[in-house]
Motif scaffolding. Structure first.
Motif, PDB file in Angstrom:
ATOM      1  N   LYS A   1       6.528  28.143  13.653  1.00 31.48           N
ATOM      2  CA  LYS A   1       7.956  28.321  13.383  1.00 31.48           C
ATOM      3  C   LYS A   1       8.612  29.163  14.470  1.00 31.48           C
ATOM      4  N   GLU A   2       7.904  30.177  14.928  1.00 30.87           N
ATOM      5  CA  GLU A   2       8.451  31.010  16.005  1.00 30.87           C
ATOM      6  C   GLU A   2       8.601  30.199  17.288  1.00 30.87           C
ATOM      7  N   LEU A   3       7.606  29.371  17.588  1.00 31.90           N
ATOM      8  CA  LEU A   3       7.666  28.539  18.781  1.00 31.90           C
ATOM      9  C   LEU A   3       8.812  27.527  18.683  1.00 31.90           C
ATOM     10  N   ALA A   4       8.973  26.921  17.521  1.00 30.72           N
ATOM     11  CA  ALA A   4      10.058  25.957  17.321  1.00 30.72           C
ATOM     12  C   ALA A   4      11.419  26.633  17.427  1.00 30.72           C
ATOM     13  N   GLY A   5      11.519  27.852  16.940  1.00 28.77           N
ATOM     14  CA  GLY A   5      12.774  28.584  17.048  1.00 28.77           C
ATOM     15  C   GLY A   5      13.157  28.845  18.494  1.00 28.77           C
ATOM     16  N   LEU A   6      12.151  29.143  19.320  1.00 28.19           N
ATOM     17  CA  LEU A   6      12.407  29.342  20.749  1.00 28.19           C
ATOM     18  C   LEU A   6      12.945  28.063  21.376  1.00 28.19           C
ATOM     19  N   LEU A   7      12.342  26.919  21.044  1.00 28.42           N
ATOM     20  CA  LEU A   7      12.813  25.641  21.577  1.00 28.42           C
ATOM     21  C   LEU A   7      14.251  25.367  21.138  1.00 28.42           C
TER      22      LEU A   7
ATOM     23  N   VAL B   1      14.855  20.882  15.392  1.00 32.67           N
ATOM     24  CA  VAL B   1      13.391  20.927  15.316  1.00 32.67           C
ATOM     25  C   VAL B   1      12.954  20.828  13.858  1.00 32.67           C
ATOM     26  N   LYS B   2      11.784  20.275  13.643  1.00 35.45           N
ATOM     27  CA  LYS B   2      11.131  20.265  12.331  1.00 35.45           C
ATOM     28  C   LYS B   2       9.656  20.596  12.554  1.00 35.45           C
ATOM     29  N   VAL B   3       9.102  21.417  11.671  1.00 36.29           N
ATOM     30  CA  VAL B   3       7.741  21.940  11.835  1.00 36.29           C
ATOM     31  C   VAL B   3       6.840  21.389  10.742  1.00 36.29           C
ATOM     32  N   PHE B   4       5.622  20.971  11.117  1.00 34.08           N
ATOM     33  CA  PHE B   4       4.674  20.415  10.156  1.00 34.08           C
ATOM     34  C   PHE B   4       3.266  20.957  10.429  1.00 34.08           C
ATOM     35  N   VAL B   5       2.606  21.374   9.356  1.00 37.14           N
ATOM     36  CA  VAL B   5       1.211  21.821   9.454  1.00 37.14           C
ATOM     37  C   VAL B   5       0.432  21.182   8.304  1.00 37.14           C
ATOM     38  N   ASP B   6       0.105  19.902   8.455  1.00 30.56           N
ATOM     39  CA  ASP B   6      -0.772  19.208   7.518  1.00 30.56           C
ATOM     40  C   ASP B   6      -0.230  19.140   6.092  1.00 30.56           C
TER      41      ASP B   6
ATOM     42  N   SER C   1      10.723  13.782  20.821  1.00 27.11           N
ATOM     43  CA  SER C   1       9.472  14.302  21.374  1.00 27.11           C
ATOM     44  C   SER C   1       8.700  15.025  20.278  1.00 27.11           C
ATOM     45  N   VAL C   2       7.386  15.068  20.456  1.00 33.49           N
ATOM     46  CA  VAL C   2       6.520  15.776  19.518  1.00 33.49           C
ATOM     47  C   VAL C   2       5.685  16.778  20.317  1.00 33.49           C
ATOM     48  N   ILE C   3       5.812  18.040  19.971  1.00 33.60           N
ATOM     49  CA  ILE C   3       4.959  19.075  20.550  1.00 33.60           C
ATOM     50  C   ILE C   3       3.777  19.283  19.618  1.00 33.60           C
ATOM     51  N   MET C   4       2.573  19.144  20.140  1.00 35.58           N
ATOM     52  CA  MET C   4       1.366  19.384  19.355  1.00 35.58           C
ATOM     53  C   MET C   4       0.680  20.650  19.860  1.00 35.58           C
TER      54      MET C   4
ATOM     55  N   GLN D   1     -12.682  21.719  25.514  1.00 27.20           N
ATOM     56  CA  GLN D   1     -12.838  23.179  25.483  1.00 27.20           C
ATOM     57  C   GLN D   1     -13.285  23.710  24.124  1.00 27.20           C
ATOM     58  N   TYR D   2     -12.887  23.040  23.034  1.00 29.25           N
ATOM     59  CA  TYR D   2     -13.095  23.603  21.697  1.00 29.25           C
ATOM     60  C   TYR D   2     -13.865  22.690  20.767  1.00 29.25           C
ATOM     61  N   GLY D   3     -14.433  21.624  21.293  1.00 29.78           N
ATOM     62  CA  GLY D   3     -15.208  20.729  20.449  1.00 29.78           C
ATOM     63  C   GLY D   3     -14.379  20.176  19.308  1.00 29.78           C
ATOM     64  N   SER D   4     -14.958  20.186  18.116  1.00 31.73           N
ATOM     65  CA  SER D   4     -14.293  19.617  16.932  1.00 31.73           C
ATOM     66  C   SER D   4     -13.532  20.654  16.116  1.00 31.73           C
ATOM     67  N   TRP D   5     -13.310  21.838  16.698  1.00 31.00           N
ATOM     68  CA  TRP D   5     -12.810  22.955  15.899  1.00 31.00           C
ATOM     69  C   TRP D   5     -11.382  23.352  16.266  1.00 31.00           C
ATOM     70  N   LEU D   6     -10.425  22.476  16.045  1.00 28.95           N
ATOM     71  CA  LEU D   6      -9.025  22.806  16.288  1.00 28.95           C
ATOM     72  C   LEU D   6      -8.187  22.532  15.044  1.00 28.95           C
ATOM     73  N   PHE D   7      -7.452  23.537  14.585  1.00 30.05           N
ATOM     74  CA  PHE D   7      -6.388  23.315  13.615  1.00 30.05           C
ATOM     75  C   PHE D   7      -5.163  22.850  14.387  1.00 30.05           C
ATOM     76  N   LEU D   8      -4.443  21.884  13.830  1.00 28.35           N
ATOM     77  CA  LEU D   8      -3.309  21.290  14.529  1.00 28.35           C
ATOM     78  C   LEU D   8      -1.987  21.570  13.818  1.00 28.35           C
ATOM     79  N   GLY D   9      -0.952  21.655  14.608  1.00 32.97           N
ATOM     80  CA  GLY D   9       0.398  21.759  14.086  1.00 32.97           C
ATOM     81  C   GLY D   9       1.320  20.917  14.945  1.00 32.97           C
ATOM     82  N   ALA D  10       2.442  20.481  14.376  1.00 33.50           N
ATOM     83  CA  ALA D  10       3.365  19.591  15.092  1.00 33.50           C
ATOM     84  C   ALA D  10       4.790  20.119  15.002  1.00 33.50           C
ATOM     85  N   ILE D  11       5.500  20.012  16.122  1.00 33.69           N
ATOM     86  CA  ILE D  11       6.945  20.266  16.149  1.00 33.69           C
ATOM     87  C   ILE D  11       7.625  18.965  16.543  1.00 33.69           C
ATOM     88  N   TYR D  12       8.391  18.402  15.630  1.00 23.22           N
ATOM     89  CA  TYR D  12       9.243  17.258  15.963  1.00 23.22           C
ATOM     90  C   TYR D  12      10.562  17.821  16.484  1.00 23.22           C
TER      91      TYR D  12
END
Length: 372
Positions: free
Chosen positions: A117-123, A131-136, A73-76, A164-175
């Protein structure tokens, strides 16, 4: 779905919101089997320009399982960085050194990575999963995965668009190796609108949902390491780092708000930086001024390259003393752009210098600037 998994997902959503994430969604790792063909088609057409790392990492980028075989699964997650003012309005003021909205603040990689990283640690603790964490910074196709996770859709400008936020979102992924219940993918909602395609000053979109970096001003001002191609210089205007045109014009931005994360607030000294002050920076001053921001990674020389293009476009002859001081700079990247700016601002002086410069100039790229 078991009650335990439901409880974990609810806890993750709540924690993501508490951490400052504005969007959260889950996609199965196998959600986008079409990505491999799309990626290889873009590379075969050369749309990546000289970003060779895209070709080098293509196989790992094509499918999440190619990067990590155990991912299920991928959490975005997304965090809003909406600007306080319309970036398009800044283009008309040639006194400004226009810097893309995402770079006027602390580097988002640092801000998002600590939170994710904190969110991935909770999972990992709750589900006993890897878990593996990626931010671009890894070969991850964040935007289509975010679409699959329901955060928004890839617009015709290829950037993720959120209701809700138009084109202005920074993204991160948790594999993760955990099997988590997926959210519904978001349907493409651009309709017949083509504003993002029409506003592009260099026609960088071969077709809707396709981007050719070789015609993109953001690519040339940030990723490209050589001289700015002649055909791209006048369209750059006063853009010295990035280009927000296609993002800023999107009608969905009318629902967007400015960033709520304090670390993602624009720094006034960057947002309102004048071109004259930018050209006055030496390397140590550059490092201090842009410490902790994405601009810092560009380096002083390439920022001066871009600033000299903006000076030439400005028509403001008060920049001439600053341009002249770069004509003898040891870096040909800077000398070449100084020659071009001088020819734009004072063709007579440029002509007078040309014969002498041609006799002594040894760098082919700078020689070509005198000849253009």
């Amino acid at each position: 779905m078991s009650a335990d998994v439901q409880s974990i997902v609810r806890e993750l959503r709540a924690r993501a919101s508490a951490l400052g994430f504005d969007a959260f969604g889950i996609a199965p790792a196998s959600a986008r089997p079409d990505l491999e063909d799309k990626l290889h088609t873009a590379l075969a057409r050369g749309w990546h320009g000289d970003m060779e790392w895209m070709a080098e990492t293509a196989e790992r980028r094509a499918r999440p399982q190619n990067l990590w075989a155990d991912v299920r699964s991928v959490i975005m997650v997304g965090i809003n960085y909406g600007p306080r003012t319309d970036p398009l309005g800044r283009l008309a003021d040639t006194r400004l050194a226009n810097i893309s909205a995402y770079a006027q603040m602390r580097d988002y990689h640092d801000v998002v990575k600590g939170k994710i990283k904190e969110l991935a640690g909770l999972l990992a603790r709750r589900a006993g999963a890897e878990v593996k964490v990626f931010v671009d910074t890894a070969p991850v196709m964040e935007k289509p995965l975010a679409e699959a996770a329901g955060l928004g859709w890839q617009g015709k400008h290829t950037v993720l668009v959120s209701r809700q936020y138009g084109s202005w979102l920074f993204l991160g992924a948790i594999y993760t190796s955990a099997d988590l219940p997926p959210d519904a993918p978001h349907a493409e909602s651009c309709g017949t609108c083509t504003r993002c395609l029409d506003v592009c000053p260099t026609d960088a979109f071969p077709a809707p949902f396709q981007l050719d970096a070789r015609k993109c001003l953001a690519y040339y001002s940030v990723e490209h390491k050589g001289q700015i191609p002649l055909a791209m210089r006048e369209p750059m205007g006063n853009r010295v780092f990035g280009c927000d045109d296609c993002l800023a014009i999107c009608p969905w931005n009318k629902f967007a708000s400015s960033a709520r994360e304090a670390k993602l607030q624009a720094r006034d000294e960057i947002a309102d930086l004048s071109l004259a002050d930018l050209l006055a920076l030496d390397d140590p001053a550059f490092r201090r001024a842009f410490s902790g921001t994405p601009v810092r990674r560009l380096g002083w020389a390439r920022l001066m390259r871009n600033g000299l293009v903006a000076a030439g476009n400005s028509g403001d002859r008060t920049h001439l003393p600053r341009v002249r001081k770069f004509l003898d700079h040891p870096d040909p990247l800077i000398r070449g752009m100084a020659v071009w700016a001088l020819k734009k601002l004072d063709p007579g002086e440029a002509g007078a210098r040309k014969a002498t410069a041609r006799a002594v100039e040894t760098d082919p790229g700078v020689r070509a600037e005198w000849s253009n």
